[in-house]
Design a protein around this motif. Structure first.
Motif, PDB file in Angstrom:
ATOM      1  N   THR A  17     -71.354 -48.480 -80.062  1.00 29.19           N
ATOM      2  CA  THR A  17     -70.386 -47.830 -78.877  1.00 29.19           C
ATOM      3  C   THR A  17     -69.208 -47.805 -79.910  1.00 29.19           C
ATOM      4  OG1 THR A  17     -69.751 -50.591 -78.569  1.00 29.19           O
ATOM      5  CG2 THR A  17     -71.267 -49.380 -76.848  1.00 29.19           C
ATOM      6  N   THR A  18     -68.082 -46.846 -79.203  1.00 31.17           N
ATOM      7  CA  THR A  18     -66.895 -46.752 -80.047  1.00 31.17           C
ATOM      8  C   THR A  18     -65.823 -46.721 -78.898  1.00 31.17           C
ATOM      9  OG1 THR A  18     -68.026 -45.212 -81.635  1.00 31.17           O
ATOM     10  CG2 THR A  18     -65.843 -45.247 -81.409  1.00 31.17           C
ATOM     11  N   THR A  19     -64.633 -47.469 -79.401  1.00 27.87           N
ATOM     12  CA  THR A  19     -63.679 -47.727 -78.558  1.00 27.87           C
ATOM     13  C   THR A  19     -62.371 -47.318 -79.475  1.00 27.87           C
ATOM     14  OG1 THR A  19     -64.706 -49.241 -77.411  1.00 27.87           O
ATOM     15  CG2 THR A  19     -62.470 -49.413 -77.141  1.00 27.87           C
ATOM     16  N   ARG A  20     -61.373 -46.550 -78.734  1.00 27.38           N
ATOM     17  CA  ARG A  20     -60.069 -46.194 -79.524  1.00 27.38           C
ATOM     18  C   ARG A  20     -59.069 -46.658 -78.568  1.00 27.38           C
ATOM     19  NH1 ARG A  20     -58.936 -42.531 -83.714  1.00 27.38           N
ATOM     20  NH2 ARG A  20     -61.046 -41.675 -83.445  1.00 27.38           N
ATOM     21  N   THR A  21     -58.222 -47.260 -79.082  1.00 31.16           N
ATOM     22  CA  THR A  21     -57.012 -47.843 -78.345  1.00 31.16           C
ATOM     23  C   THR A  21     -55.700 -47.703 -79.239  1.00 31.16           C
ATOM     24  OG1 THR A  21     -58.310 -49.481 -77.035  1.00 31.16           O
ATOM     25  CG2 THR A  21     -55.903 -49.827 -77.054  1.00 31.16           C
ATOM     26  N   LEU A  22     -54.876 -46.944 -78.788  1.00 29.60           N
ATOM     27  CA  LEU A  22     -53.427 -46.864 -79.382  1.00 29.60           C
ATOM     28  C   LEU A  22     -53.712 -46.608 -81.042  1.00 29.60           C
ATOM     29  CD1 LEU A  22     -51.665 -49.662 -77.966  1.00 29.60           C
ATOM     30  CD2 LEU A  22     -51.127 -47.384 -77.216  1.00 29.60           C
ATOM     31  N   GLY A  23     -55.004 -45.804 -81.026  1.00 25.72           N
ATOM     32  CA  GLY A  23     -55.174 -44.984 -82.625  1.00 25.72           C
ATOM     33  C   GLY A  23     -55.932 -46.185 -83.216  1.00 25.72           C
ATOM     34  N   PHE A  24     -56.365 -47.365 -82.919  1.00 29.14           N
ATOM     35  CA  PHE A  24     -57.130 -48.281 -83.280  1.00 29.14           C
ATOM     36  C   PHE A  24     -58.523 -47.739 -83.024  1.00 29.14           C
ATOM     37  CE2 PHE A  24     -53.228 -50.282 -83.556  1.00 29.14           C
ATOM     38  CZ  PHE A  24     -53.306 -51.203 -84.788  1.00 29.14           C
ATOM     39  N   LEU A  25     -59.660 -48.079 -83.770  1.00 27.32           N
ATOM     40  CA  LEU A  25     -61.082 -47.658 -83.638  1.00 27.32           C
ATOM     41  C   LEU A  25     -61.921 -48.881 -83.915  1.00 27.32           C
ATOM     42  CD1 LEU A  25     -62.833 -45.175 -83.002  1.00 27.32           C
ATOM     43  CD2 LEU A  25     -62.988 -44.954 -85.506  1.00 27.32           C
ATOM     44  N   ASP A  26     -62.447 -49.410 -82.857  1.00 37.15           N
ATOM     45  CA  ASP A  26     -63.307 -50.489 -82.910  1.00 37.15           C
ATOM     46  C   ASP A  26     -64.873 -49.649 -82.636  1.00 37.15           C
ATOM     47  OD1 ASP A  26     -64.379 -52.902 -82.916  1.00 37.15           O
ATOM     48  OD2 ASP A  26     -63.835 -53.385 -80.932  1.00 37.15           O
ATOM     49  N   VAL A  27     -65.867 -50.098 -83.771  1.00 32.27           N
ATOM     50  CA  VAL A  27     -67.126 -49.657 -83.511  1.00 32.27           C
ATOM     51  C   VAL A  27     -68.182 -50.862 -83.438  1.00 32.27           C
ATOM     52  CG1 VAL A  27     -68.890 -48.209 -84.679  1.00 32.27           C
ATOM     53  CG2 VAL A  27     -66.390 -47.483 -84.695  1.00 32.27           C
ATOM     54  N   MET A  28     -68.814 -51.109 -82.737  1.00 32.56           N
ATOM     55  CA  MET A  28     -69.888 -52.056 -82.602  1.00 32.56           C
ATOM     56  C   MET A  28     -71.319 -51.278 -82.571  1.00 32.56           C
ATOM     57  SD  MET A  28     -70.934 -55.198 -80.105  1.00 32.56           S
ATOM     58  CE  MET A  28     -69.452 -55.728 -79.559  1.00 32.56           C
ATOM     59  N   LEU A  29     -72.207 -51.803 -83.593  1.00 26.62           N
ATOM     60  CA  LEU A  29     -73.660 -51.477 -83.676  1.00 26.62           C
ATOM     61  C   LEU A  29     -74.481 -52.610 -83.557  1.00 26.62           C
ATOM     62  CD1 LEU A  29     -73.168 -49.413 -87.101  1.00 26.62           C
ATOM     63  CD2 LEU A  29     -73.218 -48.336 -84.788  1.00 26.62           C
ATOM     64  N   THR A  46     -69.723 -55.162 -86.527  1.00 25.34           N
ATOM     65  CA  THR A  46     -68.454 -54.870 -85.801  1.00 25.34           C
ATOM     66  C   THR A  46     -67.537 -54.068 -87.108  1.00 25.34           C
ATOM     67  OG1 THR A  46     -68.689 -56.220 -84.102  1.00 25.34           O
ATOM     68  CG2 THR A  46     -66.393 -55.406 -84.225  1.00 25.34           C
ATOM     69  N   VAL A  47     -66.896 -52.959 -86.664  1.00 28.23           N
ATOM     70  CA  VAL A  47     -66.043 -52.363 -87.813  1.00 28.23           C
ATOM     71  C   VAL A  47     -64.812 -51.885 -87.066  1.00 28.23           C
ATOM     72  CG1 VAL A  47     -65.525 -50.628 -89.453  1.00 28.23           C
ATOM     73  CG2 VAL A  47     -68.049 -51.441 -88.948  1.00 28.23           C
ATOM     74  N   PHE A  48     -63.709 -52.126 -87.555  1.00 28.20           N
ATOM     75  CA  PHE A  48     -62.238 -52.090 -86.879  1.00 28.20           C
ATOM     76  C   PHE A  48     -61.458 -51.406 -87.875  1.00 28.20           C
ATOM     77  CE2 PHE A  48     -58.199 -53.685 -85.871  1.00 28.20           C
ATOM     78  CZ  PHE A  48     -58.046 -53.269 -84.792  1.00 28.20           C
ATOM     79  N   PHE A  49     -61.075 -50.112 -87.536  1.00 22.71           N
ATOM     80  CA  PHE A  49     -60.028 -49.374 -88.250  1.00 22.71           C
ATOM     81  C   PHE A  49     -58.808 -49.139 -87.758  1.00 22.71           C
ATOM     82  CE2 PHE A  49     -64.315 -47.368 -89.086  1.00 22.71           C
ATOM     83  CZ  PHE A  49     -64.493 -47.723 -90.310  1.00 22.71           C
TER      84      PHE A  49
END
Length: 77
Positions: A17-29, A46-49
């Protein structure tokens, strides 16, 4: 992945899943360890950009030079 002692594990991810909030990207595999230490166990990465320091349109001219973030890998019991 390789552990500090040189032993390795192979993790196959089959959901994400990928979630983008206020430009932050959170990817969970999520997936399973298929070989090596922890074989048969569930795994979650979990990867947080943070937002990139360049505009996305810069990929059209000079190219985007990269981004950084944090990653966490969990091999569940």
């Amino acid at each position: 992945m390789e552990y500090d002692d040189g032993e390795q594990s192979l993790i196959v991810y089959d959901q994400g899943t990928t979630t983008r909030t206020l430009g932050f990207l959170d990817v969970m595999l999520s997936g399973r360890v298929t070989e090596g230490r922890g074989k048969g166990r569930s795994a979650r990465r979990t990867v947080f950009f943070a937002p990139p320091k360049q505009l996305p349109t810069e990929c059209l001219s000079s190219g985007i030079r990269g981004n950084s973030g944090d990653a966490q890998l969990e091999i569940l019991p």
